[in-house]
Design a protein around this motif. Structure first.
Motif, PDB file in Angstrom:
ATOM      1  N   GLN A 148      26.945 -17.457  -0.810  1.00  0.00           N
ATOM      2  CA  GLN A 148      28.382 -17.875  -1.120  1.00  0.00           C
ATOM      3  C   GLN A 148      28.386 -19.254  -0.843  1.00  0.00           C
ATOM      4  O   GLN A 148      29.362 -20.053  -1.539  1.00  0.00           O
ATOM      5  CB  GLN A 148      29.301 -16.896  -0.427  1.00  0.00           C
ATOM      6  N   GLY A 149      27.729 -19.845   0.198  1.00  0.00           N
ATOM      7  CA  GLY A 149      28.056 -21.259   0.633  1.00  0.00           C
ATOM      8  C   GLY A 149      26.868 -21.993  -0.050  1.00  0.00           C
ATOM      9  O   GLY A 149      26.965 -23.321  -0.067  1.00  0.00           O
ATOM     10  N   ALA A 150      25.851 -21.401  -0.549  1.00  0.00           N
ATOM     11  CA  ALA A 150      24.602 -22.209  -1.082  1.00  0.00           C
ATOM     12  C   ALA A 150      25.017 -22.952  -2.164  1.00  0.00           C
ATOM     13  O   ALA A 150      24.343 -24.087  -2.572  1.00  0.00           O
ATOM     14  CB  ALA A 150      23.427 -21.037  -1.161  1.00  0.00           C
ATOM     15  N   VAL A 151      25.950 -22.289  -3.075  1.00  0.00           N
ATOM     16  CA  VAL A 151      25.916 -23.112  -4.356  1.00  0.00           C
ATOM     17  C   VAL A 151      26.880 -24.470  -4.202  1.00  0.00           C
ATOM     18  O   VAL A 151      26.330 -25.255  -4.648  1.00  0.00           O
ATOM     19  CB  VAL A 151      27.398 -22.138  -5.316  1.00  0.00           C
ATOM     20  N   ALA A 152      27.826 -24.221  -3.491  1.00  0.00           N
ATOM     21  CA  ALA A 152      28.215 -25.868  -2.960  1.00  0.00           C
ATOM     22  C   ALA A 152      27.475 -26.881  -2.606  1.00  0.00           C
ATOM     23  O   ALA A 152      27.417 -27.811  -2.689  1.00  0.00           O
ATOM     24  CB  ALA A 152      29.659 -25.377  -2.399  1.00  0.00           C
TER      25      ALA A 152
ATOM     26  N   ALA B  48      30.799 -31.114 -13.920  1.00  0.00           N
ATOM     27  CA  ALA B  48      29.886 -30.156 -14.422  1.00  0.00           C
ATOM     28  C   ALA B  48      29.104 -29.567 -13.369  1.00  0.00           C
ATOM     29  O   ALA B  48      29.042 -28.317 -13.306  1.00  0.00           O
ATOM     30  CB  ALA B  48      28.408 -30.915 -15.190  1.00  0.00           C
ATOM     31  N   ALA B  49      28.996 -30.388 -12.142  1.00  0.00           N
ATOM     32  CA  ALA B  49      28.620 -29.684 -10.846  1.00  0.00           C
ATOM     33  C   ALA B  49      29.899 -28.660 -10.435  1.00  0.00           C
ATOM     34  O   ALA B  49      29.526 -27.616 -10.021  1.00  0.00           O
ATOM     35  CB  ALA B  49      28.561 -30.636  -9.618  1.00  0.00           C
TER      36      ALA B  49
ATOM     37  N   ALA C 190      28.451 -20.249   7.036  1.00  0.00           N
ATOM     38  CA  ALA C 190      28.259 -21.623   7.717  1.00  0.00           C
ATOM     39  C   ALA C 190      26.986 -22.298   7.900  1.00  0.00           C
ATOM     40  O   ALA C 190      26.758 -23.208   7.837  1.00  0.00           O
ATOM     41  CB  ALA C 190      28.821 -21.075   8.925  1.00  0.00           C
ATOM     42  N   ALA C 191      26.070 -21.242   7.629  1.00  0.00           N
ATOM     43  CA  ALA C 191      24.324 -21.460   7.771  1.00  0.00           C
ATOM     44  C   ALA C 191      23.879 -22.133   6.429  1.00  0.00           C
ATOM     45  O   ALA C 191      22.924 -22.617   6.460  1.00  0.00           O
ATOM     46  CB  ALA C 191      23.527 -20.332   8.299  1.00  0.00           C
ATOM     47  N   ALA C 192      24.576 -21.811   5.333  1.00  0.00           N
ATOM     48  CA  ALA C 192      24.096 -22.271   4.162  1.00  0.00           C
ATOM     49  C   ALA C 192      23.715 -23.745   3.853  1.00  0.00           C
ATOM     50  O   ALA C 192      22.715 -24.007   3.379  1.00  0.00           O
ATOM     51  CB  ALA C 192      25.173 -21.589   3.054  1.00  0.00           C
ATOM     52  N   PRO C 193      24.751 -24.534   4.224  1.00  0.00           N
ATOM     53  CA  PRO C 193      24.354 -26.072   4.131  1.00  0.00           C
ATOM     54  C   PRO C 193      23.107 -26.425   4.752  1.00  0.00           C
ATOM     55  O   PRO C 193      22.573 -27.099   4.294  1.00  0.00           O
ATOM     56  CB  PRO C 193      25.655 -26.757   4.549  1.00  0.00           C
ATOM     57  N   LEU C 194      22.891 -25.819   6.040  1.00  0.00           N
ATOM     58  CA  LEU C 194      21.737 -26.171   6.803  1.00  0.00           C
ATOM     59  C   LEU C 194      20.479 -25.710   6.087  1.00  0.00           C
ATOM     60  O   LEU C 194      19.413 -26.260   6.019  1.00  0.00           O
ATOM     61  CB  LEU C 194      22.080 -25.746   7.998  1.00  0.00           C
TER      62      LEU C 194
END
Length: 385
Positions: free
Chosen positions: A13-17, A33-34, A133-137
């Motif tokens: 869920q967080g990885a796309v952004a 586009a992004a 929360a871990a996705a951006p890292l």
């Protein structure tokens, strides 16, 4: 295992952004586009979740847990391997469908495993919060090292999560589960209360998404700090959510859920006002209080929705975990437009009203009848069937 598996799914869920900066840098995507890729994943997931919930109300589909986990990871893992924008968009949508298929059934299964314990449901929700929360890292660690061609490595959480669910399926004894998703009919559906609850969740989503989007831009101006000050405020907002999720379950096991949620929304009103109007480093304290106040109700609202619709627990989970959350995403551009026309402080001041409206709606709700939590000694003798 359910909580850990939840973390493995919500990473996506967080990885796309989190992939957006890399897509812009490597493929020269415009911001429009992004943002279209983010919208394809998030909006499709939010809208599709109630549909999957309705399906799981008719049939028990616990096999969806490992399958949807793999699907959610597959879309993200392959998104970096193609330069085609339409195909990238489609892969983001595939990931969104996997996430949509996962949440209604996982909420139902987690409620069974929790035996009615609000604390246990809080731990289940915590897993999802930590994964998000871990996705951006995770994305930064993988993609920054070798570019988008390394996105297949992002499939590892999905593989781990699908393996974690195999013993869960054995423990459930799914072959004996009746039609209708195993819903426990403890009363008639209270559609009016469910509708008011869903509206309260939507208002909560607006304030959290609004703060998540703009707090990193707002705090440096209030504290005199730089970019790091804004990043720190966003981190506090996410970490406070983890605390609030677990705290909410414990409080609800002592008092009823409606009372706890009402109190948390009152705290949120004061805390959001503190973020908007109080200058200096104390803004971090208000950010933490806001996050705790908004996340104490998180898992409690899911179980309340299931108890208001005891005959359609899948639909209840799909709406509260999916459709109402999309309201926050849709409101984000409106908040930005107000900020462009006036000031960011004026736009964020509007958010103070959101938890107040949620509190007013909860004033009209009563605690429904729900499953009796199992005593500790019963956990040793009664298998989850």
């Amino acid at each position: 295992m359910l909580s850990a598996g939840h973390a493995c799914v919500d990473v996506y869920q967080g990885a796309v952004a989190a992939l957006v900066p890399f897509l812009v840098a490597e493929r020269a995507y415009t911001y429009a586009a992004a943002s279209g890729i983010v919208l394809a994943a998030s909006l499709l997931s939010s809208v599709a979740q109630p549909l999957f919930g309705a399906v799981t109300d008719r049939w028990a589909l616990p096999w969806l847990l490992p399958v949807s986990t793999l699907l959610g990871g597959l879309g993200i893992a392959l998104s970096g391997l193609t330069d085609s924008y339409p195909l990238t968009l489609a892969l983001a949508a595939v990931s969104g469908i996997g996430i949509a298929a996962y949440h209604p059934e996982s909420a139902r299964v987690a409620r069974i495993a929790a035996g009615g314990s609000h604390t246990a449901m809080g731990w289940f929700s915590l897993g999802g919060n930590l994964g998000f929360a871990a996705a951006p890292l995770l994305v930064a660690a993988v993609v920054a090292a070798g570019g988008l061609r390394l996105t297949p490595l992002l499939a590892l959480p999905a593989l781990a999560g699908s393996v974690l669910y195999l013993p869960v399926l054995r423990a459930l004894g799914t072959s004996a589960r009746p039609a209708g998703g195993g819903a426990s009919r403890v009363g008639r559906d209270d559609v009016a209360s469910f509708a008011r609850l869903s509206l309260a969740v939507a208002f909560r989503s607006v304030v959290f998404v609004g703060l998540s989007t703009f707090i990193a831009l707002y705090v440096p101006a209030r504290t005199g700090g730089g970019t790091a000050a804004g990043t720190a405020a966003l981190s506090v907002l996410y970490l406070g959510g983890a605390v609030g999720t677990v705290l909410g379950g414990g409080l609800a096991d002592r008092w009823d859920r409606v009372t706890v949620v009402r109190a948390s929304y009152l705290v949120s009103v004061a805390a959001v006002a503190g973020i908007v109007f109080v200058p200096g480093p104390v803004v971090y304290l208000f950010a933490a209080l806001t996050s705790v106040g908004l996340y104490v109700p998180f898992s409690l609202q899911v179980t309340l929705a299931q108890d208001y619709l005891p005959g359609r627990v899948g639909t209840a989970g799909g709406v509260t975990l999916g459709l109402t959350v999309s309201a926050g995403g849709l409101a984000g551009p409106l908040i930005g437009a107000v900020a462009d026309a006036t000031t960011l402080q004026t736009a964020l001041a509007i958010l103070i009203a959101m938890p107040a409206l949620s509190w007013l709606l909860f004033r009209t709700l009563r605690e429904p009848a729900g499953p009796r939590p199992r005593r500790r000694e019963e956990d040793d003798d009664v298998p989850v069937r």
